[in-house]
Motif scaffolding. Sequence first.
Motif, PDB file in Angstrom:
ATOM      1  N   THR A 144       6.344   7.261 -10.341  1.00 10.47           N
ATOM      2  CA  THR A 144       6.851   7.400  -8.978  1.00 10.47           C
ATOM      3  C   THR A 144       8.358   7.552  -9.058  1.00 10.47           C
ATOM      4  O   THR A 144       8.968   7.225 -10.094  1.00 10.47           O
ATOM      5  N   ASP A 145       8.973   8.022  -7.992  1.00 15.24           N
ATOM      6  CA  ASP A 145      10.413   8.264  -8.011  1.00 15.24           C
ATOM      7  C   ASP A 145      11.152   6.948  -7.786  1.00 15.24           C
ATOM      8  O   ASP A 145      11.524   6.605  -6.670  1.00 15.24           O
ATOM      9  N   PHE A 146      11.363   6.222  -8.880  1.00 16.26           N
ATOM     10  CA  PHE A 146      12.029   4.934  -8.778  1.00 16.26           C
ATOM     11  C   PHE A 146      13.458   5.073  -8.252  1.00 16.26           C
ATOM     12  O   PHE A 146      13.955   4.162  -7.580  1.00 16.26           O
ATOM     13  N   GLU A 147      14.112   6.174  -8.548  1.00 17.36           N
ATOM     14  CA  GLU A 147      15.499   6.345  -8.098  1.00 17.36           C
ATOM     15  C   GLU A 147      15.594   6.490  -6.585  1.00 17.36           C
ATOM     16  O   GLU A 147      16.664   6.282  -6.014  1.00 17.36           O
ATOM     17  N   ALA A 148      14.483   6.847  -5.938  1.00 22.06           N
ATOM     18  CA  ALA A 148      14.484   6.945  -4.471  1.00 22.06           C
ATOM     19  C   ALA A 148      14.333   5.576  -3.816  1.00 22.06           C
ATOM     20  O   ALA A 148      14.502   5.457  -2.595  1.00 22.06           O
ATOM     21  N   LEU A 149      14.022   4.545  -4.610  1.00 27.08           N
ATOM     22  CA  LEU A 149      13.841   3.193  -4.077  1.00 27.08           C
ATOM     23  C   LEU A 149      15.162   2.440  -4.111  1.00 27.08           C
ATOM     24  O   LEU A 149      16.043   2.750  -4.915  1.00 27.08           O
ATOM     25  N   PRO A 150      15.320   1.427  -3.265  1.00 22.21           N
ATOM     26  CA  PRO A 150      16.503   0.559  -3.378  1.00 22.21           C
ATOM     27  C   PRO A 150      16.554  -0.071  -4.761  1.00 22.21           C
ATOM     28  O   PRO A 150      15.502  -0.355  -5.362  1.00 22.21           O
ATOM     29  N   PRO A 151      17.725  -0.312  -5.314  1.00 26.34           N
ATOM     30  CA  PRO A 151      17.825  -0.862  -6.676  1.00 26.34           C
ATOM     31  C   PRO A 151      16.967  -2.103  -6.913  1.00 26.34           C
ATOM     32  O   PRO A 151      16.364  -2.252  -7.984  1.00 26.34           O
ATOM     33  N   GLY A 152      16.892  -2.991  -5.930  1.00 29.02           N
ATOM     34  CA  GLY A 152      16.120  -4.220  -6.107  1.00 29.02           C
ATOM     35  C   GLY A 152      14.617  -4.013  -6.119  1.00 29.02           C
ATOM     36  O   GLY A 152      13.866  -4.943  -6.428  1.00 29.02           O
ATOM     37  N   LYS A 153      14.145  -2.810  -5.778  1.00 28.52           N
ATOM     38  CA  LYS A 153      12.711  -2.527  -5.732  1.00 28.52           C
ATOM     39  C   LYS A 153      12.238  -1.659  -6.897  1.00 28.52           C
ATOM     40  O   LYS A 153      11.053  -1.322  -6.966  1.00 28.52           O
ATOM     41  N   ARG A 154      13.122  -1.306  -7.793  1.00 25.80           N
ATOM     42  CA  ARG A 154      12.762  -0.435  -8.925  1.00 25.80           C
ATOM     43  C   ARG A 154      12.135  -1.276 -10.029  1.00 25.80           C
ATOM     44  O   ARG A 154      12.767  -1.655 -10.999  1.00 25.80           O
ATOM     45  N   ASN A 155      10.864  -1.526  -9.863  1.00 26.95           N
ATOM     46  CA  ASN A 155      10.173  -2.468 -10.751  1.00 26.95           C
ATOM     47  C   ASN A 155       8.757  -1.966 -11.007  1.00 26.95           C
ATOM     48  O   ASN A 155       8.026  -1.645 -10.069  1.00 26.95           O
ATOM     49  N   LEU A 156       8.374  -1.921 -12.287  1.00 25.05           N
ATOM     50  CA  LEU A 156       7.068  -1.380 -12.656  1.00 25.05           C
ATOM     51  C   LEU A 156       5.931  -2.255 -12.144  1.00 25.05           C
ATOM     52  O   LEU A 156       4.931  -1.747 -11.636  1.00 25.05           O
ATOM     53  N   ALA A 157       6.046  -3.576 -12.287  1.00 25.35           N
ATOM     54  CA  ALA A 157       4.983  -4.465 -11.829  1.00 25.35           C
ATOM     55  C   ALA A 157       4.793  -4.354 -10.318  1.00 25.35           C
ATOM     56  O   ALA A 157       3.656  -4.315  -9.823  1.00 25.35           O
ATOM     57  N   ARG A 158       5.882  -4.308  -9.582  1.00 25.98           N
ATOM     58  CA  ARG A 158       5.777  -4.189  -8.128  1.00 25.98           C
ATOM     59  C   ARG A 158       5.089  -2.881  -7.743  1.00 25.98           C
ATOM     60  O   ARG A 158       4.252  -2.843  -6.834  1.00 25.98           O
ATOM     61  N   TYR A 159       5.447  -1.792  -8.426  1.00 25.77           N
ATOM     62  CA  TYR A 159       4.809  -0.507  -8.133  1.00 25.77           C
ATOM     63  C   TYR A 159       3.310  -0.554  -8.448  1.00 25.77           C
ATOM     64  O   TYR A 159       2.471  -0.176  -7.625  1.00 25.77           O
ATOM     65  N   LEU A 160       2.954  -1.027  -9.664  1.00 33.18           N
ATOM     66  CA  LEU A 160       1.553  -1.010 -10.076  1.00 33.18           C
ATOM     67  C   LEU A 160       0.677  -1.900  -9.207  1.00 33.18           C
ATOM     68  O   LEU A 160      -0.455  -1.550  -8.886  1.00 33.18           O
ATOM     69  N   LEU A 161       1.191  -3.065  -8.825  1.00 36.73           N
ATOM     70  CA  LEU A 161       0.353  -4.043  -8.139  1.00 36.73           C
ATOM     71  C   LEU A 161       0.409  -3.953  -6.625  1.00 36.73           C
ATOM     72  O   LEU A 161      -0.526  -4.413  -5.959  1.00 36.73           O
ATOM     73  N   LEU A 162       1.474  -3.373  -6.067  1.00 42.58           N
ATOM     74  CA  LEU A 162       1.620  -3.385  -4.612  1.00 42.58           C
ATOM     75  C   LEU A 162       1.581  -2.014  -3.962  1.00 42.58           C
ATOM     76  O   LEU A 162       1.333  -1.917  -2.750  1.00 42.58           O
ATOM     77  N   ASP A 163       1.824  -0.944  -4.696  1.00 41.12           N
ATOM     78  CA  ASP A 163       1.815   0.388  -4.114  1.00 41.12           C
ATOM     79  C   ASP A 163       0.391   0.950  -4.157  1.00 41.12           C
ATOM     80  O   ASP A 163      -0.163   1.145  -5.242  1.00 41.12           O
ATOM     81  N   PRO A 164      -0.227   1.213  -3.001  1.00 40.58           N
ATOM     82  CA  PRO A 164      -1.607   1.726  -3.004  1.00 40.58           C
ATOM     83  C   PRO A 164      -1.765   3.019  -3.806  1.00 40.58           C
ATOM     84  O   PRO A 164      -2.833   3.272  -4.378  1.00 40.58           O
ATOM     85  N   GLU A 165      -0.700   3.797  -3.912  1.00 49.43           N
ATOM     86  CA  GLU A 165      -0.782   5.046  -4.667  1.00 49.43           C
ATOM     87  C   GLU A 165      -1.108   4.802  -6.128  1.00 49.43           C
ATOM     88  O   GLU A 165      -1.836   5.577  -6.764  1.00 49.43           O
ATOM     89  N   SER A 166      -0.593   3.723  -6.675  1.00 46.05           N
ATOM     90  CA  SER A 166      -0.799   3.470  -8.109  1.00 46.05           C
ATOM     91  C   SER A 166      -2.274   3.249  -8.430  1.00 46.05           C
ATOM     92  O   SER A 166      -2.742   3.619  -9.511  1.00 46.05           O
ATOM     93  N   GLY A 202       6.184 -14.781  -6.948  1.00 42.68           N
ATOM     94  CA  GLY A 202       5.738 -15.259  -5.648  1.00 42.68           C
ATOM     95  C   GLY A 202       5.292 -14.122  -4.743  1.00 42.68           C
ATOM     96  O   GLY A 202       4.269 -14.230  -4.038  1.00 42.68           O
ATOM     97  N   GLU A 203       6.027 -13.023  -4.758  1.00 38.38           N
ATOM     98  CA  GLU A 203       5.667 -11.860  -3.943  1.00 38.38           C
ATOM     99  C   GLU A 203       4.314 -11.279  -4.376  1.00 38.38           C
ATOM    100  O   GLU A 203       3.459 -10.960  -3.547  1.00 38.38           O
ATOM    101  N   LEU A 204       4.125 -11.163  -5.683  1.00 32.22           N
ATOM    102  CA  LEU A 204       2.871 -10.609  -6.187  1.00 32.22           C
ATOM    103  C   LEU A 204       1.708 -11.557  -5.923  1.00 32.22           C
ATOM    104  O   LEU A 204       0.587 -11.120  -5.632  1.00 32.22           O
ATOM    105  N   MET A 205       1.950 -12.849  -6.015  1.00 28.05           N
ATOM    106  CA  MET A 205       0.910 -13.837  -5.755  1.00 28.05           C
ATOM    107  C   MET A 205       0.393 -13.717  -4.318  1.00 28.05           C
ATOM    108  O   MET A 205      -0.805 -13.849  -4.056  1.00 28.05           O
ATOM    109  N   VAL A 206       1.299 -13.432  -3.398  1.00 32.13           N
ATOM    110  CA  VAL A 206       0.938 -13.366  -1.980  1.00 32.13           C
ATOM    111  C   VAL A 206       0.271 -12.043  -1.631  1.00 32.13           C
ATOM    112  O   VAL A 206      -0.714 -12.000  -0.878  1.00 32.13           O
ATOM    113  N   HIS A 207       0.762 -10.950  -2.193  1.00 35.35           N
ATOM    114  CA  HIS A 207       0.373  -9.626  -1.708  1.00 35.35           C
ATOM    115  C   HIS A 207      -0.610  -8.866  -2.595  1.00 35.35           C
ATOM    116  O   HIS A 207      -1.144  -7.844  -2.153  1.00 35.35           O
ATOM    117  N   CYS A 208      -0.862  -9.327  -3.819  1.00 38.58           N
ATOM    118  CA  CYS A 208      -1.842  -8.659  -4.691  1.00 38.58           C
ATOM    119  C   CYS A 208      -3.033  -9.591  -4.898  1.00 38.58           C
ATOM    120  O   CYS A 208      -2.888 -10.642  -5.529  1.00 38.58           O
TER     121      CYS A 208
END
Length: 286
Positions: A144-166, A202-208
């Motif tokens: 995914t285009d990580f550079e289009a995300l805010p710097p604090g959101k450029r994270n592989l685990a967050r993308y894989l576990l929280l982005d429905p596209e993944s 904590g974020e992944l625990m709540v949302h995945c």
Amino acid sequence: MDRSAEIADFLRTRRARISPDAAGVPADGRARRVPGLRRDEVARLAGISIEYYTRLEQGRAGNPSPEIIEAVGQALRLDPTEREHLTNLLTRPGTVRRSAANGPQRVRPGLYLMLQTLDHVPAFVLGRRTDILASNALGRAVLTDFEALPPGKRNLARYLLLDPESRSRSDEWERYASETVAMLRLDASRHPNDRQLADLIGELMVHCPEFSGWWHDHKVLQRTHGAKSYRHPLVGELVFQYESLILPGDPDQTLCVYNVEPGSPTAERVQLLRNWTAPEPIGTDV
């Protein structure tokens, strides 16, 4: 991170997976209330007292020697990554090799040049917490285009576990996601005071929904090499052989390169993606 609880849970889950027969422990007629090995059996295999092993599993053994940790690792048949994890957990805070490395990470200019040189395959640099520190155009096109995300959101685990596209990008999403959770587990023992990592967990625990089960498996992973496949919406199935290289000068940065077999359908499709991601030529008035 509750260090004592982490030690106890990790050691319990590791001894639970080893059957007495596999460990060469003879039957003694006692009924087994837990799967796998008992504490006294691990202690006997490691050559230490049951009293000391009990304190060890409870996080009350002080700062055990490397020899003790190695003996327990052998008794529990830990792989090298698990042994590093156990060493991190049993070493008092402040003496773990990477415990103080919690500042912002910087990618040196030479690595940006390397990513440009590798413009024929997807490549990116992973940092702590699986942060994406830098990537080339094909890396962004395949994932995914990580550079289009805010710097604090450029994270592989967050993308894989929280982005429905993944989830729709691979039939092996569950394996990739669970392995990424195991990478975070290892990172947590390397950096027990990393506030950003704790917030991410904590974020992944709540949302995945799957995260809690994977996290409490206490599996750890240092990614090295292997195969990955993705389903790209523009070019279809892509199959890669990846290599993950820990970078000299910063053991918390890893260069990940997705290689393709020359002449394969994936090679042709990656070339299509490369053409698609290439910058438009600048016109010249004549």
